[in-house]
Write a protein that holds these residues in place. Structure first.
Motif, PDB file in Angstrom:
ATOM      1  N   PHE A  96      -2.913  10.220   1.694  1.00 25.14           N
ATOM      2  CA  PHE A  96      -2.670   9.963   3.116  1.00 25.14           C
ATOM      3  C   PHE A  96      -2.109   8.565   3.285  1.00 25.14           C
ATOM      4  O   PHE A  96      -2.731   7.604   2.832  1.00 25.14           O
ATOM      5  CB  PHE A  96      -3.975  10.029   3.911  1.00 25.14           C
ATOM      6  CG  PHE A  96      -4.563  11.402   4.038  1.00 25.14           C
ATOM      7  CD1 PHE A  96      -4.255  12.184   5.138  1.00 25.14           C
ATOM      8  CD2 PHE A  96      -5.425  11.907   3.082  1.00 25.14           C
ATOM      9  CE1 PHE A  96      -4.810  13.448   5.280  1.00 25.14           C
ATOM     10  CE2 PHE A  96      -5.972  13.167   3.214  1.00 25.14           C
ATOM     11  CZ  PHE A  96      -5.666  13.947   4.311  1.00 25.14           C
ATOM     12  N   ASP A  97      -0.960   8.432   3.937  1.00 24.66           N
ATOM     13  CA  ASP A  97      -0.436   7.097   4.209  1.00 24.66           C
ATOM     14  C   ASP A  97      -0.600   6.778   5.686  1.00 24.66           C
ATOM     15  O   ASP A  97       0.201   7.219   6.519  1.00 24.66           O
ATOM     16  CB  ASP A  97       1.046   7.013   3.804  1.00 24.66           C
ATOM     17  CG  ASP A  97       1.548   5.578   3.872  1.00 24.66           C
ATOM     18  OD1 ASP A  97       0.750   4.686   4.210  1.00 24.66           O
ATOM     19  OD2 ASP A  97       2.737   5.357   3.586  1.00 24.66           O
ATOM     20  N   GLU A  98      -1.605   6.016   6.008  1.00 23.62           N
ATOM     21  CA  GLU A  98      -1.896   5.660   7.403  1.00 23.62           C
ATOM     22  C   GLU A  98      -1.706   6.854   8.329  1.00 23.62           C
ATOM     23  O   GLU A  98      -0.845   6.826   9.199  1.00 23.62           O
ATOM     24  CB  GLU A  98      -1.002   4.498   7.843  1.00 23.62           C
ATOM     25  CG  GLU A  98      -1.220   3.296   6.949  1.00 23.62           C
ATOM     26  CD  GLU A  98      -0.516   2.064   7.452  1.00 23.62           C
ATOM     27  OE1 GLU A  98      -0.209   2.011   8.651  1.00 23.62           O
ATOM     28  OE2 GLU A  98      -0.297   1.149   6.641  1.00 23.62           O
ATOM     29  N   PRO A  99      -2.498   7.878   8.152  1.00 28.32           N
ATOM     30  CA  PRO A  99      -2.246   9.123   8.876  1.00 28.32           C
ATOM     31  C   PRO A  99      -2.460   9.007  10.376  1.00 28.32           C
ATOM     32  O   PRO A  99      -2.108   9.912  11.113  1.00 28.32           O
ATOM     33  CB  PRO A  99      -3.248  10.101   8.256  1.00 28.32           C
ATOM     34  CG  PRO A  99      -4.343   9.244   7.740  1.00 28.32           C
ATOM     35  CD  PRO A  99      -3.690   7.976   7.295  1.00 28.32           C
ATOM     36  N   LYS A 157       0.830  -1.207   0.000  1.00 25.22           N
ATOM     37  CA  LYS A 157       0.000   0.000   0.000  1.00 25.22           C
ATOM     38  C   LYS A 157       0.865   1.258   0.000  1.00 25.22           C
ATOM     39  O   LYS A 157       0.688   2.154  -0.833  1.00 25.22           O
ATOM     40  CB  LYS A 157      -0.905   0.016   1.238  1.00 25.22           C
ATOM     41  CG  LYS A 157      -1.751  -1.222   1.414  1.00 25.22           C
ATOM     42  CD  LYS A 157      -2.642  -1.146   2.628  1.00 25.22           C
ATOM     43  CE  LYS A 157      -1.904  -1.090   3.955  1.00 25.22           C
ATOM     44  NZ  LYS A 157      -1.119  -2.314   4.250  1.00 25.22           N
ATOM     45  N   SER A 158       1.804   1.307   0.948  1.00 27.11           N
ATOM     46  CA  SER A 158       2.657   2.494   1.018  1.00 27.11           C
ATOM     47  C   SER A 158       3.445   2.655  -0.264  1.00 27.11           C
ATOM     48  O   SER A 158       3.575   3.755  -0.793  1.00 27.11           O
ATOM     49  CB  SER A 158       3.629   2.384   2.193  1.00 27.11           C
ATOM     50  OG  SER A 158       2.927   2.304   3.386  1.00 27.11           O
ATOM     51  N   THR A 159       3.966   1.551  -0.748  1.00 24.95           N
ATOM     52  CA  THR A 159       4.771   1.616  -1.960  1.00 24.95           C
ATOM     53  C   THR A 159       3.952   2.203  -3.107  1.00 24.95           C
ATOM     54  O   THR A 159       4.429   3.048  -3.861  1.00 24.95           O
ATOM     55  CB  THR A 159       5.272   0.217  -2.325  1.00 24.95           C
ATOM     56  OG1 THR A 159       5.925  -0.340  -1.189  1.00 24.95           O
ATOM     57  CG2 THR A 159       6.224   0.257  -3.495  1.00 24.95           C
TER      58      THR A 159
HETATM   59 MG   LIG Z   1       2.738   1.175   4.909  1.00 23.88          MG
END
Ligand SMILES: [Mg+2]
Ligand SMILES: Nc1ncnc2c1ncn2[C@@H]1O[C@H](COP(=O)(O)OP(=O)(O)OP(=O)(O)O)[C@@H](O)[C@H]1O
Ligand SMILES: Nc1ncnc2c1ncn2[C@@H]1O[C@H](COP(=O)(O)OP(=O)(O)OP(=O)(O)O)[C@@H](O)[C@H]1O
Ligand SMILES: [Mg+2]
Lengths: 279, 237, 242, 257, 257
Positions: D177-180, D46-48
């Motif tokens: 938003f990355d896991e804010p 996901k982050s990638t």
């Molecule tokens: Mg991540």
């Protein structure tokens, strides 16, 4: 390989830093009053029983010496810092030849005594110059004849090497996320360096920088050994003129303590402008 | 008894004292010291001390006497005591061959003159030249002053004529410099020759040393070793 | 004439006289001797100082504070001069009062004393910082399981503090080796002074200063190597910070 | 009403870290006003994926189009791609307001300085203008009183809100938003989620990676389930949570209590 | 069966930090086999109470009795108490196995060394004996493979389990837990709670401060609600959670979703 906190520990151990200043409140406790009274008595004895009659005669020269000491300190700290920034940066991101060069420079300078470097420059290199008529005739010669340029050069190099190591740690220690954030908002490389990386690194290095500057002050008397007339040289002259052993040295210690104190207070004011929490 | 510690200036001062590569001290004063100690039946050890701190070293008993070409002056007599003089030589000024000037206040006006710190020469140069428009630069060792003269950082060097002579004879000195002349005498500053420095109140030692100096002068030892270094009488008048 | 060739006159560095190599090496040995002595003395002072500052009464603490403050505010060169003349004087005086009488303080002992007093103040600060860096919880845990104060000190505080202290202590060692050069100003024949003598006698300034530089550098590099081995052992169990 | 314009489109994105292929062809398009939640197990990429969109991570292949403009890429000689025009990337990045899990506020600047930094030094706004916008944004996230505080002195939730204001200040087309909230302790999660929910109400385009399923369900209009480097399933919240089809999605949903 | 012996008794404990009176007379007794959970709002003095029991914090007044032996106290001259016999405190502390919220494992020792440290150097066991017991305990908490690892290399949950093994190794009469899971992220909480629940099944005496209400309800046989420095209410889990009487307790329980 020493990381930032390492340098920090040692610098702090060797130099008074703003944290060491006593807080005004809570300073006076009963036992302190007794100690202060004893100290006052001691100072009185020193003033009363030792010879201080030479002071008025040398006062102007002492003032001049202090000026020279301060001039040495500030010029070399500023020049050294300007050199330290590229030295630190190159070690973090540079191509390997530059990296190796910077690393080698820092290692060699930090690995040899400053006194030796000073003499190497002044007596070694300095005595080579006149053998080249080109140098002797050039506009630089009036300066190269003097001794202070060698003092400035040696102190600058030394400061740059020590502070370069600090800046390396500081640059490397800026959290990757903060740099990534800058990139994510479209900053160009130069803006990123100018606005985020450099100020953030300096911010991180500031407490250590304080210590290093105090250490630099403590290194300045070495220039007296190459005939620069700083406050140390003035005091040496007093000792040699009057054959008084201890008093001039005590005064000298006092002068340096005052200078250190002023420097540290100035830095504390500066540091308080950007508060940091925790480490 | 404890051997007496004879303080030498740690910095080389040829031809009087200079260490060689094997760590032995050699020079005229070394031979003088040997002769004196032998004559006075004293057990002596050579102790090198920074010239800059040699008087404090004596008063704080790190050493027991100074044999270091130290001239007997009023100022020094306030702090320490001296034996009789054991040599005395005039004071000279040297400078680069390319320039001509006299060893007078007028001749040295505007020039930079080097002297060794804490010497009679320093006091003399400050008074006669420094106050008349010359810059006096002080060096920890005579050697450094000579070196800076050769390096072109100085216009002149004032020192004991023997030390200067030795320098002018060396490779470095031959090349660059020559004698500009002797300075006008001022006994109050230049003193009454060179004596052995001792602590005040050690009159017994002083008497012994004085007797020994007399004896080696009388029995010819003094002249014997002096001949190795000088072709004139360093004892002076 | 000191022509450029003479700077490269390697025979001047020969170990046997008339080469000066042997003298330089003896100077280096002297430097190392003083550095070791001074460092050890400083370490003892530092342990006492750190304990005094952390656990001592208010007066001990203030006196320690004065000691470390003064030493850290005054240049080493000045301290060395002061201690060399006044310190040994005072020592002799005190010994005289105690009735031991004059002791003959050799240059070596004086050098060790001087470097030691300076190092002692630095060591105090390093150790104090290291002890304070041990998380309070570790010491609390030791107390919570019934360890006596002595046990807490020897089993937890001291070993736990080492990793924090070692970088500082090893830097202090490197400083000690370099500070010995300052003893040149009091005429002690350590490496820097003999270098100056050699350079002055032969006029080969560049050669000898460079040679001494190389010797100091070697000392630093060798020390660095040893320190790194020690550090790796002591840092077992600690996550490397970048 | 007209059909909303396409804000962002990612086509057949692949990303490989050495031997590990993290993304194996992911395509996604977001129209203006869309709120897309990306969910999936830890390590599913996901982050990638999010970082590839604004080129913080360079994709191995595939393309990214922002507001109709495709980022020009060229071969980097190691089997991957690199942007052929750095200036273009810098420009398009200002359209993508990334909010990081760990805030990444610049510690040497006050909150307000953090917020106005990019408008002034990248977008070339005047200081007054940037300050006016910045203060309004800080008001909006409830941090106006803290504008002169340094980040280190704020709680995690406050820092994350400041980071959101900073991203909003560049007036981006899309917020990423990355896991804010995952660096926050439970007590602080709420305040950040409120701010994001408000943004969603305003129909601001957002792509968010989150572990807060309840929140994703309430806020997003489209949910993407990433697994093993591909989109395993996607659809409206009701489809995904109410009627999951793939086995993996069923297992993933049941594993969250 | 005979009536179980009293393991610990605290009588009328007061604790004052300067002007702030944190504990205003708390009494509590635990019999062998009891599992007592202490709950209460943040700052209500739960940790302070636990720390007073093993004298990590010195009470202002009141007494603590461990296994029938009362800790002898004397006035400290500043209006508080101090132990009159340090040896006694040291001995009784080995009866109280404290497990800290932040683990406080000794970083310079491996996990096994941590566990056998006190048995060898305080209780005077032989190294072999201590090691045998220690390894058995590490097995029990599922950390046997990690016995030679250093704490910094373990996850939070593993560290906390090691800390529990360390406390168990002194074979204490009572285990004291101070929020043993609150420094852990949610994924790791489970493994630690499992270990504690196992201990409860074995009828080991425990006093635990916790925020995990569901867990407290399942594991404890007695629940104490601290508020404003006094015991506001106490009783069985069913009484406390099913039928709270005091307003404060009601509010506290409803505030926990
Ligand atoms: Mg991540
Ligand atoms: N820079 C990198 N180098 C090598 N591998 C990486 C790198 N960044 C991520 N990975 C790997 O790629 C995979 C996907 O990582 P990613 O961070 O995208 O997962 P994620 O879905 O965000 O997981 P999480 O929910 O834990 O944040 C992981 O296996 C990770 O180890
Ligand atoms: N050493 C101390 N000095 C001064 N005040 C203290 C000290 N330790 C605790 N306090 C205060 O005592 C009160 C109770 O603290 P305690 O840690 O016992 O609360 P708690 O119930 O454990 O709260 P939490 O659930 O947040 O851990 C708090 O107001 C705290 O600020
Ligand atoms: Mg608590």
């Amino acid at each position: 390989m020493s990381e930032t906190p390492t340098t920090d520990i040692t610098t702090h151990a060797m130099a008074i830093t703003p944290e060491d200043l006593p807080a005004a409140e809570g300073f006076f406790k009963p036992h302190r009053i007794v100690l202060l009274a004893i100290a006052a008595g001691l100072v009185f004895c020193i003033v009363w029983f030792m010879r201080w009659d030479w002071i008025p005669q040398y006062l102007p020269r002492l003032g001049y010496g202090i000026m020279i000491t301060l001039a040495m300190l500030f010029s070399t700290s500023i020049l050294g810092f300007l050199l330290a920034v590229p030295l630190g940066l190159v070690q973090v991101t540079g191509p390997w030849p530059l990296k190796a060069l910077a690393k080698g420079f820092c290692t060699v300078v930090r690995g040899t005594p400053l006194l030796l470097q000073l003499w190497l420059l002044y007596y070694g290199l300095g005595s080579l110059f006149p053998q080249f008529p080109a140098i002797r005739q050039s506009f630089l010669w009036p300066y190269l004849r003097e001794s202070w340029p060698y003092g400035v050069a040696a102190l600058t190099i030394s400061f740059a090497a020590y502070e370069g190591e600090v800046m390396r740690g500081a640059f490397a220690g800026v959290p990757a996320g903060e740099i990534e954030a800058a990139r994510a908002y479209g900053m160009s490389r130069w803006t990123l360096f100018r606005r985020i990386w450099l100020p953030r690194a300096i911010h991180r290095a500031l407490p250590t920088l304080t210590g290093e500057t105090v250490l630099q002050l403590k290194a300045t008397p070495l220039v007296a050994t190459i005939t620069v007339i700083d406050v140390y040289a003035v005091i040496s002259k007093v000792r040699q003129d009057t054959y008084i052993t201890y008093e001039p040295l005590l005064l000298l210690a006092l002068i340096y303590m005052c200078l250190t104190g002023i420097l540290v207070i100035a830095f504390r004011t500066l540091e308080n402008r950007i508060p940091t929490r925790g480490a | 008894a404890e051997p007496l510690k004879v303080g030498f200036a740690a910095e080389p001062y040829p031809p009087f004292t200079s260490p060689d590569a094997s760590g032995n001290w050699e020079g005229w004063e070394v031979e003088f010291e040997k002769a004196i100690c032998a004559e006075a039946k004293l057990e002596c050890v050579i102790t090198p001390v920074a010239w800059d701190g040699i008087i404090p070293a004596l008063t704080s008993k790190k050493i027991d006497m100074i044999i270091g070409s130290m001239s007997i002056t009023e100022e020094r007599l306030k702090t320490i005591d001296f034996s009789d003089k054991y040599y005395n030589t005039p004071t000279g000024v040297i400078g680069p061959k390319s320039e001509t000037f006299e060893a007078t206040p007028e001749g040295l006006k505007g020039k930079t003159i080097g002297v060794q710190v804490s010497t009679i020469h320093q006091v003399y140069a400050s008074k006669y030249f420094g106050e008349n428009g010359a810059t006096v630069k002080e060096y920890q060792t005579q050697d450094e002053a000579n070196n800076d003269l050769a390096a072109g950082r100085l216009d002149a060097v004032q020192a004991d004529s023997i030390a200067l002579g030795a320098f002018l004879k060396s490779d470095q000195g031959k090349e660059c410099c020559d004698l500009k002349g002797m300075v006008k005498d001022d006994p109050a500053i230049l003193g009454a020759g060179v004596g052995i420095g001792i602590r005040k109140g050690e009159d017994e030692l002083k008497a012994k040393l004085n007797a020994a100096i007399k004896a080696i002068r009388a029995n010819g030892t003094y002249d014997t070793f002096s001949k190795k270094y000088f072709d004139f009488d360093v004892y002076g008048q | 004439m000191a022509d450029p060739i003479s700077f490269l006159n390697w025979s001047l560095l020969a170990l046997e006289p008339p080469g000066w190599g042997g003298v330089l090496l003896r100077g280096l040995m002297n430097s190392i001797e003083i550095a070791i002595g001074g460092y050890t003395f400083g370490l003892l002072l530092g342990i006492g100082g750190a304990c005094g500052k952390l656990y001592g009464g208010p007066i001990t603490r203030d006196l320690m504070e004065c000691y470390t403050t003064i030493v850290r505010a005054v240049p080493e060169l000045v301290l060395i001069l002061l201690l060399y003349y006044a310190g040994t004087d005072a020592l002799n005086y005190v010994l005289g009062l105690v009735g031991i009488g004059q002791v003959d303080i050799s240059g070596l002992v004086a050098g060790i004393f001087v470097i030691g007093v300076v190092q002692g103040a630095y060591t105090t600060e390093v150790l104090r910082g290291a002890i304070k860096a041990v998380p309070a919880g570790q010491i609390e845990a030791a107390r919570a399981y019934g360890m006596s104060p002595y046990k807490v000190m020897t089993r937890v505080t001291l070993p736990a503090m080492l990793p924090y202290a070692i970088p500082g202590l090893s830097n202090l060692w490197l400083i000690a080796t370099k500070d010995t050069a300052l003893l040149a100003v009091v005429g002690f024949s350590e490496l820097t002074l003999v270098t100056r003598q050699a350079a002055g006698s032969t006029k080969a300034y560049l050669l000898f200063f460079c040679a001494a530089g190389v010797l100091y550098l070697m000392l630093t590099l060798v020390s660095d190597l040893i320190i790194r081995i020690i550090e790796r052992r002591a840092r077992r169990g600690f996550v490397e910070q970048s | 009403m007209t059909k909303p314009a396409q804000a962002i489109a990612v086509t057949n994105l692949h990303k490989r870290f050495g031997p590990l292929e993290v993304l194996k062809g992911v395509s996604l398009a977001a129209n203006e006003g869309d709120v897309i939640a990306i969910i999936g197990g830890s390590g599913s990429g996901k982050s990638t994926f999010l970082r590839c969109i604004n080129m913080l991570e360079l994709p191995t292949s595939g393309s990214v189009t922002v507001h109709g403009e495709t980022i020009a890429m060229k071969k980097d000689g190691h089997g991957g791609l690199m942007p052929s025009d750095r200036k273009q990337v810098q420009r398009l990045r200002t359209q993508l307001g990334m909010v990081f899990q760990s805030f990444n506020l610049w510690q040497h600047m006050t909150i307000l300085q953090n917020v106005i930094e990019v408008p002034i030094h990248v977008l070339g706004k005047s200081k007054d203008e940037a300050t006016a916008i910045g203060e309004a944004l800080l008001h909006r996230v409830g941090l106006f009183e803290k504008r002169d505080a340094y980040p280190a002195f704020l709680s995690g939730g406050q820092q994350q809100r400041a980071a959101i204001a900073r991203a909003l200040a560049i007036q981006p087309l899309v917020m990423l938003f990355d896991e804010p909230t995952s660096a926050l302790d439970p007590q602080l999660v709420g305040e950040v989620l409120t701010v994001i929910a408000d943004l969603a109400k305003e129909k601001r385009t957002m792509i968010l990676v989150t572990h807060e399923m309840k929140f994703a369900r309430n806020v997003a209009n489209h949910i993407v389930f990433l697994a093993d480097g591909v989109i395993d399933e996607q659809g409206t919240p009701d489809e995904i949570f109410g009627n999951p089809k793939s086995e993996r999605l069923k297992k993933f949903i049941s594993s969250i209590h």
